[in-house]
Enzyme design. Sequence first.
Site, PDB file in Angstrom:
ATOM      1  N   GLY A 100       0.824  -1.205   0.000  1.00 38.02           N
ATOM      2  CA  GLY A 100       0.000   0.000   0.000  1.00 38.02           C
ATOM      3  C   GLY A 100       0.861   1.259   0.000  1.00 38.02           C
ATOM      4  N   GLU A 107      10.527  -4.559   0.440  1.00 41.85           N
ATOM      5  CA  GLU A 107      10.010  -5.334   1.576  1.00 41.85           C
ATOM      6  C   GLU A 107      10.214  -6.831   1.327  1.00 41.85           C
ATOM      7  OE1 GLU A 107       6.001  -3.873   1.698  1.00 41.85           O
ATOM      8  OE2 GLU A 107       6.527  -2.215   3.019  1.00 41.85           O
TER       9      GLU A 107
HETATM   10  C1  5RP Z   1       4.032  -0.565   2.577  1.00 45.04           C
HETATM   11  C2  5RP Z   1       3.372  -1.736   3.197  1.00 45.04           C
HETATM   12  C3  5RP Z   1       2.800  -1.566   4.560  1.00 45.04           C
HETATM   13  O1  5RP Z   1       3.282  -2.548   5.393  1.00 45.04           O
HETATM   14  C4  5RP Z   1       1.313  -1.678   4.463  1.00 45.04           C
HETATM   15  O2  5RP Z   1       0.843  -0.760   3.494  1.00 45.04           O
HETATM   16  C5  5RP Z   1       0.642  -1.395   5.801  1.00 45.04           C
HETATM   17  O3  5RP Z   1       0.794  -0.044   6.123  1.00 45.04           O
HETATM   18  P1  5RP Z   1       0.175   0.582   7.437  1.00 45.04           P
HETATM   19  O4  5RP Z   1       0.922   0.011   8.593  1.00 45.04           O
HETATM   20  O5  5RP Z   1       0.386   2.076   7.262  1.00 45.04           O
HETATM   21  O6  5RP Z   1      -1.299   0.240   7.459  1.00 45.04           O
HETATM   22  O7  5RP Z   1       3.290  -2.812   2.658  1.00 45.04           O
HETATM   23  O8  5RP Z   1       4.437  -0.833   1.258  1.00 45.04           O
END
Ligand code: 5RP
Length: 224
Positions: A100, A107
């Site tokens: 997201g 990652e």
């Molecule tokens: C970023 C990610 C995050 O881990 C994922 O979007 C969750 O984000 P948040 O802790 O702000 O809800 O994969 O690329």
Amino acid sequence: MTQDELKDAVAAAAIDEIRPLLGRDVVIGIGTGSTANCFIDRLAALQGEFRGAVASSEASAQRLVSHGIDVFELNEIGTLPVYVDGADEVNAHLHMIKGGGAALTREKIVAACAQRFICIADASKRVERLGNFPLPVEVIPMARSYVARELAQLGAEPVYRMGTLTDNGNQILDCYDFAISDPLTMEARINAIVGVVTNGLFAARGADLLLLGSKDGVEKISAA
Ligand code: 5RP
């Protein structure tokens, strides 16, 4: 409890979880996003108990440095004892949708080098079936339209995330209306499309432990 308080609660639980692994030579992997940020902020209190961190994004690296935590290139380090990161969705097998925040490729790389993946998330992220959250796919810019057509063939509705460039200089397609019944197979199929850098399904390398925060506290969940 607010969602922010839940994120901080799981970050605190992750600190308890990793503390026995720390030591003066230990470098840990750190993810990206608002939940990972809570973890970074709490990690600041443990300075001196570990050597530093490898970050999965420029944003996380900057936050770590702002706390005085040393950040290392992954190539300098090799294997990490643990990687801590959030998720957009997580199922009972601890397969996840991530990306997201557009950091999915780094990652996935840092997670691949980690002996243990601890996912930290509030209860809103726990799902029966992955795919309600639009699945991010990082693409080489010149391949974007081709990859979008291929993703449509797989049943997704890909939408170009306008204005977003990843830390690797690539673009993101978000796959809407994508019911993912077999995450392992779908992860491999999408990765096999020419021009895809990686996709946000973390099934081949899922989490080893989920720390899930709800109003009842933080639950420790292992893969089913
Ligand atoms: C970023 C990610 C995050 O881990 C994922 O979007 C969750 O984000 P948040 O802790 O702000 O809800 O994969 O690329």
